[in-house]
Design an enzyme around this catalytic site. Sequence first.
Site, mmCIF file in Angstrom:
data_model
loop_
_atom_site.group_PDB
_atom_site.id
_atom_site.type_symbol
_atom_site.label_atom_id
_atom_site.label_comp_id
_atom_site.label_asym_id
_atom_site.label_seq_id
_atom_site.Cartn_x
_atom_site.Cartn_y
_atom_site.Cartn_z
ATOM 1 N N ASN A 73 0.984 -0.897 0.200
ATOM 2 C CA ASN A 73 -0.021 -0.354 0.055
ATOM 3 C C ASN A 73 0.970 1.172 0.123
ATOM 4 O O ASN A 73 0.584 2.532 -0.620
ATOM 5 C CB ASN A 73 -0.854 -0.315 1.376
ATOM 6 C CG ASN A 73 -2.112 -1.245 0.934
ATOM 7 O OD1 ASN A 73 -2.799 -1.265 0.086
ATOM 8 N ND2 ASN A 73 -3.026 -1.072 2.020
ATOM 9 N N ASN A 86 11.345 21.453 -25.326
ATOM 10 C CA ASN A 86 11.643 19.783 -25.307
ATOM 11 C C ASN A 86 11.425 19.620 -23.508
ATOM 12 O O ASN A 86 11.953 20.886 -22.912
ATOM 13 C CB ASN A 86 13.101 19.865 -25.439
ATOM 14 C CG ASN A 86 14.052 18.750 -25.146
ATOM 15 O OD1 ASN A 86 12.685 17.556 -24.846
ATOM 16 N ND2 ASN A 86 15.212 19.060 -25.495
ATOM 17 N N GLU A 133 12.833 23.311 -22.118
ATOM 18 C CA GLU A 133 14.201 23.582 -23.078
ATOM 19 C C GLU A 133 13.496 24.096 -24.896
ATOM 20 O O GLU A 133 12.280 23.038 -24.991
ATOM 21 C CB GLU A 133 15.370 23.537 -22.823
ATOM 22 C CG GLU A 133 16.393 23.769 -21.998
ATOM 23 C CD GLU A 133 16.985 22.525 -22.003
ATOM 24 O OE1 GLU A 133 18.258 23.246 -21.378
ATOM 25 O OE2 GLU A 133 17.254 21.701 -22.830
ATOM 26 N N ASP A 144 -9.530 -10.787 -34.186
ATOM 27 C CA ASP A 144 -9.795 -10.039 -35.248
ATOM 28 C C ASP A 144 -10.775 -10.687 -36.483
ATOM 29 O O ASP A 144 -11.431 -11.728 -36.508
ATOM 30 C CB ASP A 144 -9.451 -8.728 -34.966
ATOM 31 C CG ASP A 144 -9.540 -8.084 -33.632
ATOM 32 O OD1 ASP A 144 -9.859 -9.041 -32.899
ATOM 33 O OD2 ASP A 144 -8.795 -7.190 -33.747
ATOM 34 N N GLU A 147 1.906 -1.430 -32.116
ATOM 35 C CA GLU A 147 1.375 -2.867 -32.403
ATOM 36 C C GLU A 147 1.815 -3.825 -32.845
ATOM 37 O O GLU A 147 1.253 -4.990 -32.040
ATOM 38 C CB GLU A 147 -0.336 -2.236 -32.187
ATOM 39 C CG GLU A 147 -1.249 -2.917 -31.801
ATOM 40 C CD GLU A 147 -2.594 -2.727 -32.503
ATOM 41 O OE1 GLU A 147 -3.782 -3.126 -31.935
ATOM 42 O OE2 GLU A 147 -2.839 -1.406 -33.080
#
Length: 820
Positions: free
Chosen positions: A39, A119, A140, A585, A791
């Site tokens: 925790n 940046n 920066e 899929d 992916e």
Amino acid sequence: MHILYSILGLFAFVRYSIGLLEDVQASLSEQTSFDEYINKSLLWAPYRSNCYFGIRPRNVNKSPFILGLMWFDNSELNALNGIRHFVEQGDKLAKYGWEVYDPRIGGKQIFIDQHNNLNLTVYFTKNHEGDNWAIRVKGEPLDKTKKTTTSVVLYFNQNGEDGISKIVKTLDVDNSLQFEGFSKELGSYELSIRDNHGEYYADPNLPTMEVVSGCDSSRVAHVSLKVPDDNVWMAKDVFNSLLADSVRAIVQEKGTANISPSLNPSLFTIRNLYSFPAGNFHYVQKTFDLSKAGGFEFDVTYNKVNSKEKILSSQKITLLITEALQEVEARFNRHFQIQDEDKEMRVFALETLSNLLGGIGYFHGTQMVDRETTLDDGQYEKIDLANGHEEGPLSLFTSVPSRAFFPRGFYWDEGFHLLQIMEYDFDLAFVIMSSWFDLIEDSGWIPREVILGNEARSKVPEEFTVQNPNIANPPVLLLAFSEMLDKVIGKKENLAINFFGDNRADNFEETSQLENNEELLLVYAKKIYPKLLRHYEWFRDSQRGSIDEWEEVLEDEELSEDISKNEVYSWKGRTIDHCLPSGLDDYPRAQPPDISELDVDALAWVGVMTRSMRKIAHILNFEDDERRYANIESDIVKNLDLLHWSEDNSCYCDLIVNDYSEAREFVCHEGYISLLPFALKLIPLNSPHLPDLINLMGDPQKLLSDFGLLSLSRQDEFFGTKENYWRGPIWMNINYLCLDAIKHYYPEVTNDEIKQMDETSKKAKALYVKLRGNLISNVFRVWKEKGYCYEAYEQNTGDGKSAEHFTGWTALIVNIIGQK
């Protein structure tokens, strides 16, 4: 869970205190429990995965403190178009993400934002107790010749509609702000915002930068108001609305011709235009002049009032940041062996793991569930889940596949994430896994996507927000739990297992409490077993195939007595073009779909679940259950060979009953589905099919490419067609399973000293070396060129495909690099 961890801590202490029983009571009061350590070390982190940077506490649901960071260049009139808040691929940042990170410790995140000429580096660190934390924001210009500004906006809110939870400003001196807060769950705390260096934007040629009262870019701006807790996530929308109204009012009052372009930064500074009463929601806006040397840097610190170790100075923050970065690197080096000369590879691997860990989020809220829509056999049109209703609230602690594209919990992805995380932090993987198992309903169902609350739903296409308790997903979580049990059982007992000291850098084993103590994990396994059993039975019942369609066929082929008619499965919820429940899929399936379809991957995943349940029953000494699972597992292995192995195609295939011949018809599409029984280590070690599968994986005309194993054979008629999601591209999760399975079936492939090998072993070794090398070199190449993992990877070029900054299961490349 608090009771569970207390029990775990008790077990750990008793093992440590053998021989000292007379001091047990006194020692128990001093011993920090496993529960308390978890925790503390995991209470605070950037757990808002969808934000470029957003903090909230874990397991604090009624009155959490919420913080977020936004930035933009407010020197231009189109400033609002460049505000950064949620992680969006459309923002087209050249690079963003964690370079070094551990949620227990902290780390460093960078943002290369060319549109805003910025940046930006954000450090997050905690004290050793884990109850206080600090942020350092450093910026920066990318191009020092451009005259731009950076307007950094912090927003924070003390949730809690109880009239007691609050956060109010108590100090404003020289652009330093201090707030006091209180939460029933968090107690009293202080929040401080102080600059280290940097110049606020001001034009020396103008007498004042205050375009109207309250709009002055040369000073910090602060606005407090009331925003409903459920709408805090809409901080950017509220900010845009307030700022747009303010700009409109100023232009109407003064006219554009009377506003100097030098006042644009002031024009785009927030003010309390409508005199809203103060509330728990706060905006703090700082506008820095990027043309000044050195950029800017400021710190945000959170300290509990009664904390023993407060963070009170910039020097202390610097020390904590330095310690954190060094410690994460040390832990990484301990767990992953990368040659010293491969410095750039080490940077890549550490960054990739850090971004997987940086995607860990804590989600709490309601989910949308449709319990009315049923999935009728023989209906393969798109399923419209139109009867969704809010349920919950629920909580989930999980990593996410991609902070930009998939910032939510995915059931089948998470198992792969845990295969990676457990190699670095075993106990963290356990805590995440237990959070998922807590979601198992009495029916045994877990949603395939866990989308909790409006903030999470805002990043999900509406068609995917509603879940249905008839639709499954590959149970990779059980695979990960099985691997976890193997690790624990394989270790010798370690008596001195409870390392909860203050010096984080010396206590590497503090993240492996469960891995080093079998009893600790067994207590958890016994507690979770009833839920896993319900989940197991739900999966088998909901995805069981229609055996009635096969009775005559099995009789004709004389298989009726040999196969198990209970162990045949097909994915429920597939459509003509997609089988989303399978996780693969658009991978080709039987066309047209048929009620008789039996899916080999569905059967294989039930085999994985059964094997995992057998292992759990074994270590818990549930002998009757273990025998039952062993029998089911044996039946599944038999069915894989007797039903799904095609001698003509030399691979595993889906099945249908041919309408004309009324015989078994193999639906063979060589690719990932053909390999899954092997990849999941379900086929016997002496299987006669092993040579055929090694040949299939090693065939460059079919699956082997210079970038990894293709998802579908080059020779398949569907290769690379339509959306081409799982019809050719290379996916790391299945490649990882195949590499691991090659080591399982041919352990000699990693041993350079073994010279006597049969022909198949030689092929397996050559395949292993080539495949591992191809995966590493390609993912590393793309990262060097683009700055991200992806992916999937394109089948012809190896370039990144689909979601970028996908450090979900693609992070498994770190395991591949770090383990021979």
